[in-house]
Scaffold this motif. Structure first.
Motif, PDB file in Angstrom:
ATOM      1  N   ALA A 164      -9.350   2.303  -2.948  1.00 15.52           N
ATOM      2  CA  ALA A 164      -7.913   2.579  -2.893  1.00 15.52           C
ATOM      3  C   ALA A 164      -7.525   3.514  -4.031  1.00 15.52           C
ATOM      4  O   ALA A 164      -8.189   3.570  -5.069  1.00 15.52           O
ATOM      5  CB  ALA A 164      -7.109   1.288  -2.969  1.00 15.52           C
ATOM      6  N   CYS A 165      -6.445   4.238  -3.820  1.00 20.52           N
ATOM      7  CA  CYS A 165      -5.928   5.117  -4.863  1.00 20.52           C
ATOM      8  C   CYS A 165      -5.391   4.265  -6.013  1.00 20.52           C
ATOM      9  O   CYS A 165      -4.576   3.368  -5.786  1.00 20.52           O
ATOM     10  CB  CYS A 165      -4.813   6.000  -4.298  1.00 20.52           C
ATOM     11  N   ALA A 178      -2.876   3.045  -1.939  1.00 17.92           N
ATOM     12  CA  ALA A 178      -3.170   3.410  -0.549  1.00 17.92           C
ATOM     13  C   ALA A 178      -4.674   3.320  -0.289  1.00 17.92           C
ATOM     14  O   ALA A 178      -5.484   3.764  -1.108  1.00 17.92           O
ATOM     15  CB  ALA A 178      -2.682   4.831  -0.268  1.00 17.92           C
ATOM     16  N   GLN A 179      -5.041   2.730   0.850  1.00 15.09           N
ATOM     17  CA  GLN A 179      -6.447   2.654   1.216  1.00 15.09           C
ATOM     18  C   GLN A 179      -6.987   4.051   1.457  1.00 15.09           C
ATOM     19  O   GLN A 179      -6.373   4.849   2.173  1.00 15.09           O
ATOM     20  CB  GLN A 179      -6.628   1.799   2.472  1.00 15.09           C
ATOM     21  N   CYS A 213      -1.329   4.509  -6.315  1.00 13.48           N
ATOM     22  CA  CYS A 213      -0.362   4.010  -5.326  1.00 13.48           C
ATOM     23  C   CYS A 213      -0.899   2.913  -4.439  1.00 13.48           C
ATOM     24  O   CYS A 213      -0.178   2.384  -3.603  1.00 13.48           O
ATOM     25  CB  CYS A 213       0.149   5.158  -4.453  1.00 13.48           C
ATOM     26  N   CYS A 215      -3.351   9.944   0.420  1.00 11.27           N
ATOM     27  CA  CYS A 215      -2.055   9.893  -0.267  1.00 11.27           C
ATOM     28  C   CYS A 215      -1.699  11.174  -1.006  1.00 11.27           C
ATOM     29  O   CYS A 215      -0.527  11.478  -1.225  1.00 11.27           O
ATOM     30  CB  CYS A 215      -2.030   8.722  -1.244  1.00 11.27           C
ATOM     31  N   SER A 227       0.829  -1.200   0.000  1.00 13.50           N
ATOM     32  CA  SER A 227       0.000   0.000   0.000  1.00 13.50           C
ATOM     33  C   SER A 227       0.862   1.248   0.000  1.00 13.50           C
ATOM     34  O   SER A 227       1.806   1.368   0.773  1.00 13.50           O
ATOM     35  CB  SER A 227      -0.904   0.003   1.237  1.00 13.50           C
ATOM     36  N   GLY A 228       0.555   2.159  -0.881  1.00 14.69           N
ATOM     37  CA  GLY A 228       1.357   3.364  -1.008  1.00 14.69           C
ATOM     38  C   GLY A 228       2.548   3.160  -1.909  1.00 14.69           C
ATOM     39  O   GLY A 228       3.369   4.050  -2.067  1.00 14.69           O
ATOM     40  N   SER A 229       2.658   1.968  -2.533  1.00 15.28           N
ATOM     41  CA  SER A 229       3.715   1.599  -3.480  1.00 15.28           C
ATOM     42  C   SER A 229       5.116   1.701  -2.897  1.00 15.28           C
ATOM     43  O   SER A 229       6.083   1.901  -3.594  1.00 15.28           O
ATOM     44  CB  SER A 229       3.628   2.428  -4.772  1.00 15.28           C
ATOM     45  N   GLN A 230       5.235   1.542  -1.574  1.00 15.23           N
ATOM     46  CA  GLN A 230       6.556   1.574  -0.935  1.00 15.23           C
ATOM     47  C   GLN A 230       7.169   0.186  -1.005  1.00 15.23           C
ATOM     48  O   GLN A 230       7.292  -0.529  -0.026  1.00 15.23           O
ATOM     49  CB  GLN A 230       6.442   2.051   0.513  1.00 15.23           C
TER      50      GLN A 230
END
Length: 417
Positions: A393-394, A399-400, A397, A366, A118-121
């Motif tokens: 979610a986005c 992210a929820q 990326c 995000c 989540s958040g593409s990290q």
């Protein structure tokens, strides 16, 4: 997309064959490499590699089953008990091309997908310890002749050209006599109502079987009991269809749909248009500017920041903290609203836009920015999460999303002069 848990893999069609896009806002976190990339193009193969079911064998010994599986033909094995296996042989189909998606890096997989953080990290410290994506997750079969219809099936053939459904896998014999089954975590598909347009609405998530039939969802992702057969729906992919592999979600776009989608050049023009208007921080009065798409991961000095509870856009500042425990909770100096304070990033993957409108809305929390209708569309799409949960979610990326509407309208201040 990257929409991979969302990490998103988007599949599109271009020219004579489909094309695929993955949901990482234009590129994977660690870069595109080989068959693992953020965007995939499916073209008509030089030679057809599709297969279709032919001979059915009912086998009573493991040796006989293995002998059939080793013939070099594609086959699907359904193990009913220790003493009975049904093997369906597949023969060459000159009218279709087959593309396979999965976690495996073996040669039968055309598109390698991995779980999305989540958040593409997605870095060395946040790697998934045990992936829920199948090594051979699904196969997409495309007609080689117009209108190039594409159909999706659960499970992919391995390096031995076989698909094995063991004793514990959900499997059954249909009334017409042919065998079918489901993979462990399933392949889910959602077709949006109204296609992938400004007027699109979320559809209903369904599960696709190994033979391509459509079922309602199981009670949990890997439950033994299948859902109910949905007879009036098919496994044909439509523009905007979402494919969830339990760890990666793919977006399918058609050639016609992409023709009406904004291009990368259009998004860049919108970025330059916003910057040319010289938006200012209402407190520091310094000019703000969205960074170039090539620098979408580096926070720059002129980067616009926003209070996501109210939408007021500022430059970066270090005041307004409400407490030491909530480091990201700030009080907006314009309206005193308290909420997340984040840098804004332009959504770069054009395939996720449902229209060509200006980037006026940001996803929360995000801060990815896109058009109003695109933001509102993705804000209401329930994406599978884990074994039985769904949340919006986005698309850029994964992210929820949170907040009252999952997105907020941005309030820019123009130059004082």
């Amino acid at each position: 997309m990257v929409l991979q848990e969302l990490g998103l893999l988007c599949l599109d069609q271009l020219g004579e064959g489909p094309r695929a896009i993955v949901w990482y806002n234009g590129s994977l976190p660690n870069g595109d490499r080989g068959r693992r990339k953020s965007r995939f193009a499916l073209y008509k193969r030089p030679k057809a590699n599709g297969v279709k079911p032919s001979t059915v064998h009912v086998i009573s010994t493991p040796q006989a089953s293995k002998a059939i599986s080793c013939k070099g033909q594609h086959s699907i094995s359904y193990t009913l008990s220790r003493n009975q296996t049904v093997v369906v042989e597949y023969t060459h189909d000159k009218d279709t091309d087959m593309f396979q998606v999965g976690r495996s890096t073996e040669s039968p997989i055309d598109f390698v997908v991995t779980d999305t953080i989540s958040g593409s990290q997605n870095n060395d410290e946040t790697q998934i310890t045990q992936s829920t994506i199948s090594r051979f997750a699904c196969r997409i079969v495309c007609d080689r002749n117009p209108p190039y219809t594409a159909r999706i099936f659960a499970a992919g053939f391995d390096s031995s050209k076989n698909i094995f459904l063991g004793e514990k896998a959900a499997k059954w014999k249909n009334p017409d006599g042919h065998m079918d089954g489901l993979t462990t975590n399933g392949v889910l598909v959602m077709h949006p109502k109204g296609g992938f347009t400004e007027e699109s609405k979320p559809g209903v998530w369904r599960e696709i079987s190994v033979c391509g039939d459509v079922y309602t969802l199981r009670e949990t992702r890997s439950a033994q009991q299948r859902g109910k057969l949905v007879e009036n729906e098919t496994n044909i992919l439509q523009d905007g269809s979402l494919i969830d592999l339990c760890g990666a979600t793919l977006l399918w776009r058609t050639a016609d749909g992409l023709f009406h989608t904004p291009t990368q050049k259009h998004i860049e023009a919108l970025r330059q248009e916003i910057n040319a208007a010289r938006p200012q921080c209402p407190v520091g009065l310094n000019t703000l500017a969205f960074p170039s798409i090539n620098r979408k991961d580096v926070v720059e000095e002129k980067q616009p920041w926003a209070y996501l509870s109210c939408g007021h856009v500022h430059g970066y500042h270090n005041w307004g903290h409400r407490s030491d425990t909530e480091a990201n909770e700030r009080e907006c100096p314009m309206c005193r609203t308290v909420g997340p304070y984040v840098p804004l990033w332009l959504g770069c993957e054009a395939g996720f836009y449902v229209d060509a409108g200006p980037p006026t809305h940001a996803f929360t929390p995000c801060g990815h920015v896109c058009s109003e209708k695109s933001a509102k569309y993705w804000s209401q799409i329930p994406l599978p999460h884990g074994t039985h949960a769904f949340h919006a979610a986005c698309p850029f990326c994964a992210a929820q999303l949170s907040g009252e509407h999952n997105c907020v309208k941005l309030i820019f201040q123009g130059p004082v002069d």
